[in-house]
Write a protein that holds these residues in place. Structure first.
Motif, mmCIF file in Angstrom:
data_model
loop_
_atom_site.group_PDB
_atom_site.id
_atom_site.type_symbol
_atom_site.label_atom_id
_atom_site.label_comp_id
_atom_site.label_asym_id
_atom_site.label_seq_id
_atom_site.Cartn_x
_atom_site.Cartn_y
_atom_site.Cartn_z
ATOM 1 N N THR A 36 28.491 -10.298 4.288
ATOM 2 C CA THR A 36 28.947 -10.954 5.516
ATOM 3 C C THR A 36 28.591 -10.130 6.743
ATOM 4 O O THR A 36 28.419 -8.908 6.662
ATOM 5 C CB THR A 36 30.466 -11.169 5.494
ATOM 6 N N ALA A 37 28.495 -10.805 7.892
ATOM 7 C CA ALA A 37 28.152 -10.131 9.140
ATOM 8 C C ALA A 37 29.199 -9.089 9.515
ATOM 9 O O ALA A 37 28.868 -7.953 9.889
ATOM 10 C CB ALA A 37 28.003 -11.158 10.259
ATOM 11 N N ASP A 38 30.491 -9.448 9.431
ATOM 12 C CA ASP A 38 31.550 -8.489 9.744
ATOM 13 C C ASP A 38 31.537 -7.322 8.764
ATOM 14 O O ASP A 38 31.804 -6.175 9.137
ATOM 15 C CB ASP A 38 32.907 -9.178 9.715
ATOM 16 N N GLY A 39 31.212 -7.621 7.506
ATOM 17 C CA GLY A 39 31.142 -6.567 6.511
ATOM 18 C C GLY A 39 30.043 -5.564 6.807
ATOM 19 O O GLY A 39 30.211 -4.360 6.588
ATOM 20 N N VAL A 40 28.916 -6.051 7.332
ATOM 21 C CA VAL A 40 27.817 -5.151 7.696
ATOM 22 C C VAL A 40 28.253 -4.214 8.813
ATOM 23 O O VAL A 40 27.988 -3.004 8.775
ATOM 24 C CB VAL A 40 26.565 -5.960 8.118
#
Length: 313
Positions: A36-40
């Motif tokens: 996920t983008a937030d995870g990155v």
């Protein structure tokens, strides 16, 4: 400015490294790339915190695959991460408490090679990366040239064949459809299917069928003299060299630096690129020729370049 951190966001892992003023990596830390983008974003911050624990860090540079705005702050669009006008600089700065510079990953690699690799001694350098796709970077007058909106040097999406092969960008006939790792595999499969008797080594390295051919098989087969594998490299080199000749008409650099996974094959691919460049260079018999050089930093170029761009501010 002293030590800085470079972050290289890859498809499977995120690498952070502490880099000194000479481009030497003192320490690295890697984490898997989250889905996920937030995870990155969280993984970037975690990697930076981990690798900086034993050092005093002045700034952080992040190399991201995609379009980065002119302020080196926002990822306008990333093809492999769901980032659309993502304020990455602000998000990371808030979490780590250090100045952050965000830059396109190919620009980072180009800057790394210019500063600490094959580009040393040159003021005007064009870099291309022959990987899964085709990226690039422009250094003219010792400066990284990003264009007015920050998204220059997307060389892979120059249309070289009108109405040609469909590209992942949505256009047709883009250069990376003819000069990239994907193109190399396509050439090998097509030729192995047409003349399997000339691809015995190549086919044996896979599952025995053209569909089973992978990039690593082509490299190994070419080294063993497989005719189809060698011809596939020549076809890629023909397109790559012709494209460099066009870029010479635009930028007139003293050197082209060729990096990316395909360039790891050295003279197997670079020699035919040089021949193609010479063949297609307009006025080549009467003008100076840019050198076509192999990148020297390999997979470290992006991380080192990002760290040094953070140092430049």
């Amino acid at each position: 400015m002293g030590l800085t951190i470079g972050v290289d966001i890859g498809g499977t892992k995120i690498a952070a490294g502490v880099v000194d003023e000479e481009g030497t990596i003192l320490e690295t830390y890697k984490v898997p790339t989250p889905p996920t983008a937030d995870g990155v974003t969280e993984a970037i911050c975690a990697a930076v915190s981990e690798v900086s624990s034993n050092h005093t860090i002045d700034a952080v540079g992040i190399g991201a695959a995609g379009y980065v705005d002119d302020k080196r702050a926002t990822v306008l669009f990333a093809p492999n991460i769901n980032w659309r006008h993502e304020p990455l600089k602000d998000k990371v700065e808030q979490r780590i408490g250090l100045p952050v510079v965000v830059e396109n990953d190919a620009n980072c690699a180009a800057w790394g090679e210019y500063r600490f690799g094959a580009g040393q001694g040159h003021e005007d350098v064009i870099c291309i990366t022959l990987g899964t796709g085709l990226g690039g970077g422009i250094i003219i007058g010792n400066k990284l040239r990003r264009g007015r909106f920050g998204v220059a040097a997307e060389f892979g999406h120059i249309r070289v064949v009108p109405d040609g092969l469909l590209c992942g960008c949505g256009s047709q006939g883009c250069w990376e459809q003819y000069a990239s790792g994907r193109a190399l595999v396509r050439y090998a499969k097509q030729r192995a299917n047409a003349t399997p008797e000339n691809a015995t080594v190549l086919l044996a390295l896979g599952d025995g069928t053209p569909e089973g051919i992978e990039g690593k098989h082509i490299s190994e087969a070419a080294r063993q003299g497989d005719l189809v594998a060698i011809d596939a490299f020549r076809e890629l080199a023909r397109w790559a060299g012709a494209g460099l000749a066009d870029l010479a008409s635009l930028f007139d650099p003293s050197a082209f630096i060729v990096g990316g996974g395909v360039s790891d094959e050295g003279d197997l691919v670079l020699d035919p690129i040089r021949k193609s460049f010479k063949r297609w260079l307009v006025g080549g018999a009467w003008r100076p020729h840019a050198q076509v050089l192999a990148a020297q930093l390999g997979g470290k170029a992006g991380l080192v370049g990002a760290a040094d761009l953070a140092r430049q501010g």
